[in-house]
Design a protein around this motif. Structure first.
Motif, PDB file in Angstrom:
ATOM      1  N   ALA A  77      -6.728   0.759  -1.781  1.00  0.00           N
ATOM      2  CA  ALA A  77      -6.862  -0.372  -0.847  1.00  0.00           C
ATOM      3  C   ALA A  77      -7.343   0.153   0.502  1.00  0.00           C
ATOM      4  O   ALA A  77      -6.813   1.134   1.029  1.00  0.00           O
ATOM      5  N   PRO A  78      -8.346  -0.479   1.098  1.00  0.00           N
ATOM      6  CA  PRO A  78      -8.958   0.057   2.326  1.00  0.00           C
ATOM      7  C   PRO A  78      -8.164  -0.302   3.583  1.00  0.00           C
ATOM      8  O   PRO A  78      -7.265  -1.142   3.568  1.00  0.00           O
ATOM      9  N   ALA A  79      -8.569   0.362   4.652  1.00  0.00           N
ATOM     10  CA  ALA A  79      -8.118  -0.021   5.994  1.00  0.00           C
ATOM     11  C   ALA A  79      -9.318  -0.647   6.711  1.00  0.00           C
ATOM     12  O   ALA A  79     -10.436  -0.121   6.627  1.00  0.00           O
ATOM     13  N   VAL A  80      -9.085  -1.776   7.387  1.00  0.00           N
ATOM     14  CA  VAL A  80     -10.158  -2.463   8.113  1.00  0.00           C
ATOM     15  C   VAL A  80      -9.808  -2.459   9.596  1.00  0.00           C
ATOM     16  O   VAL A  80      -8.723  -2.894   9.990  1.00  0.00           O
ATOM     17  N   ILE A  81     -10.752  -1.959  10.396  1.00  0.00           N
ATOM     18  CA  ILE A  81     -10.589  -1.937  11.855  1.00  0.00           C
ATOM     19  C   ILE A  81     -11.761  -2.712  12.452  1.00  0.00           C
ATOM     20  O   ILE A  81     -12.925  -2.382  12.190  1.00  0.00           O
ATOM     21  N   THR A 117      -4.540   5.227  15.931  1.00  0.00           N
ATOM     22  CA  THR A 117      -4.196   5.853  14.658  1.00  0.00           C
ATOM     23  C   THR A 117      -4.020   4.793  13.581  1.00  0.00           C
ATOM     24  O   THR A 117      -3.325   3.794  13.786  1.00  0.00           O
ATOM     25  N   VAL A 118      -4.654   5.065  12.432  1.00  0.00           N
ATOM     26  CA  VAL A 118      -4.519   4.191  11.272  1.00  0.00           C
ATOM     27  C   VAL A 118      -3.771   4.983  10.193  1.00  0.00           C
ATOM     28  O   VAL A 118      -4.215   6.059   9.782  1.00  0.00           O
ATOM     29  N   SER A 119      -2.636   4.434   9.763  1.00  0.00           N
ATOM     30  CA  SER A 119      -1.831   5.118   8.741  1.00  0.00           C
ATOM     31  C   SER A 119      -1.924   4.368   7.417  1.00  0.00           C
ATOM     32  O   SER A 119      -1.777   3.136   7.380  1.00  0.00           O
ATOM     33  N   LEU A 120      -2.170   5.107   6.345  1.00  0.00           N
ATOM     34  CA  LEU A 120      -2.261   4.536   5.000  1.00  0.00           C
ATOM     35  C   LEU A 120      -1.367   5.340   4.069  1.00  0.00           C
ATOM     36  O   LEU A 120      -1.259   6.566   4.181  1.00  0.00           O
TER      37      LEU A 120
END
Length: 483
Positions: A77-81, A117-120
């Motif tokens: 599943a992606p991260a969207v910014i 910061t993007v945490s996955l």
């Protein structure tokens, strides 16, 4: 977006291997962790965005696994910014249940501040295809002026899980030293003698036939250019009837008469001839009885021979067994072959090169020493039937030799005859034997014994054992990952 230097972080993942991204996306850096825990694979990302983005821009970051060997691709599943305006549009579309993304994002964030910061994190059921797969970070940037959509894949790390480690154990062979090949062969001459006499009568009964056979054997040995005869020995035997002391003398005299005959016929050097008399051949009688399944008194005769040590009493019991019928059968059927001479010819065989030895080993292996057999074996590929056959011959010809046992066991380990190899190596105190036992136990799954023998051999200076110990340790560490 303006061009900046590439930047990436190093991160030590939980699998005890150093994971280093080969290429990092522009304007961001990241750290990651991949960890196998039982039936699950855990993946975590911390992605740091370095620069602001335009209000209409959007970045989609999609971790994915790619296994090129089995053509497997699996997206997470992606991260969207998104920039502020783009973010509002996305939220509005979602509110009206309009499809926005092909895959539901794990996180949707508004880009804010100079660094973000993007945490996955993901937990997936472990599947076999994951072994050897690469971890990739796919980026999709859209909405920037005059650039269109920009899509790139960045390799994070190869082999998220190291492949199953298959140890390459080394068995130990010993190269035997070359030696002078002093050999001897023993032949039986069943000369017929008049009862209680020792004179050799060439025309008595079938003596002419026996002497022709003796002559053929001796001529073959004397005319063999590969042999140098060094000594002749004749041993006489008597059957166990009559007086014990007389039979000792009789067997010696019969051996002497045979020697005299051979000396006259062939002109042998008396300094290279010896003779002896063993008297009554009780072991030979017992063997004949055991090997005669139709002999009706077999068990009784064997019991008397084994349990009665006094020779005179033993003879009386045999003579009286079943009213003398058993003794009469032995006297007629089993005693005559015991009255014989055995002549032994000792010789030295010359040295053979490998090509010669390859021919001789199947016809007259007794002419080769262990060194020559070892060289013959190694002239064949290790996985060939010929390689195995030579070591089988060597251990058959030299059954008590430690080197032949160790080499035969090494061959058996390499051909997966593990139990035979272990049995053959038991009781041999040599580093090569300990190393080979370690390999055998490692291949049979007994890791504790394998380690014990490897350590013992390594302490004694075996380089193979040191290598094998390292291989065993690596395998144990690798197995922990997949437990």
């Amino acid at each position: 977006m303006k061009k900046i230097d590439l930047l990436f972080l190093l991160f030590i993942i939980a699998l005890n291997v150093t994971a280093q991204p080969l290429v990092s996306p522009p304007n961001m850096s990241y750290s990651y962790q991949v960890k196998r825990e039982g039936a699950y694979l855990n993946v975590a990302f911390d992605i740091v965005l370095k620069d602001r983005i335009a209000s209409q821009e959007m970045i989609i970051l999609t971790p994915l696994f790619i296994n090129n060997q089995n053509q497997t691709r699996h997206e997470l599943a992606p991260a969207v910014i998104a920039g502020p305006k783009r973010y509002k549009v996305i939220k509005r579309l979602q509110a009206y249940d309009n499809l926005v993304f092909e895959q539901t994002p794990q996180t949707l964030m508004k880009r804010k501040g100079s660094q973000q910061t993007v945490s996955l994190s993901y937990t997936l059921p472990y599947e076999e295809w994951m072994q050897g797969a690469d971890l990739v970070l796919a980026t999709n940037i859209s909405g920037c002026a005059n650039c269109g959509d920009t899509q790139n894949n960045y390799l994070v790390t190869k082999n998220i899980l190291p492949p199953l480690f298959e140890p390459a154990y080394l068995v130990s062979y010993i190269t035997p030293e070359a030696e002078v090949k002093e050999r001897s062969e023993t032949f039986i001459a069943r000369i017929n003698y008049v009862v209680d006499r020792y004179e050799l009568l060439p025309d008595f009964k079938n003596n002419a036939t026996v002497l022709r056979e003796v002559d053929a054997v001796i001529r073959e040995l004397r005319n063999d250019p590969d042999l140098t005869i060094t000594r002749h020995t004749v041993t006489g035997y008597a059957s166990p009837e009559g007086r014990f002391d007389s039979n000792i003398t009789l067997s010696r005299n019969r051996a002497k008469s045979f020697i005299d005959y051979l000396q006259r016929k062939y002109g042998w050097d008396t300094s290279r001839i010896s003779h002896d008399g063993k008297g009554e051949d009780w072991p030979g009688l017992r063997k004949s009885v055991v090997e005669s399944p139709d002999f009706p008194y077999r068990d009784e005769v064997v019991q008397i021979i084994d349990q009665v040590s006094d020779i005179t009493r033993r003879k009386r019991l045999l003579e009286s067994l079943d009213g003398g019928r058993a003794y009469k059968m032995m006297l007629n059927e089993l005693y005559p072959p015991l009255r014989r001479n055995e002549f032994q010819v000792s010789y030295i065989a010359r040295a053979f090169n490998v090509d010669e030895a390859r021919e001789i080993i199947r016809k007259r292996p007794q002419l080769l020493n262990l060194n020559e057999m070892f060289l013959v074996a190694n002239s064949y590929p290790k996985n060939s039937n010929e390689f195995k056959e030579v070591f089988d011959i060597a251990v058959r010809m030299f059954p008590d030799n430690i080197i032949s046992k160790i080499n035969a066991a090494a061959m058996e380990i390499e051909t997966n005859s593990i139990e035979r190899a272990i049995e053959r190596l038991k009781g041999i105190d040599a580093p090569e034997a300990w190393n080979n036992l370690g390999v055998a136990y490692a291949q049979s799954g007994n890791v504790a014994l394998a380690r014990q023998y490897f350590q013992r051999a390594a302490e004694a200076g075996s380089a193979n054992a040191t290598h094998n110990l390292n291989q065993l340790t690596k395998k144990e560490e690798n197995q922990k990952i997949y437990q």
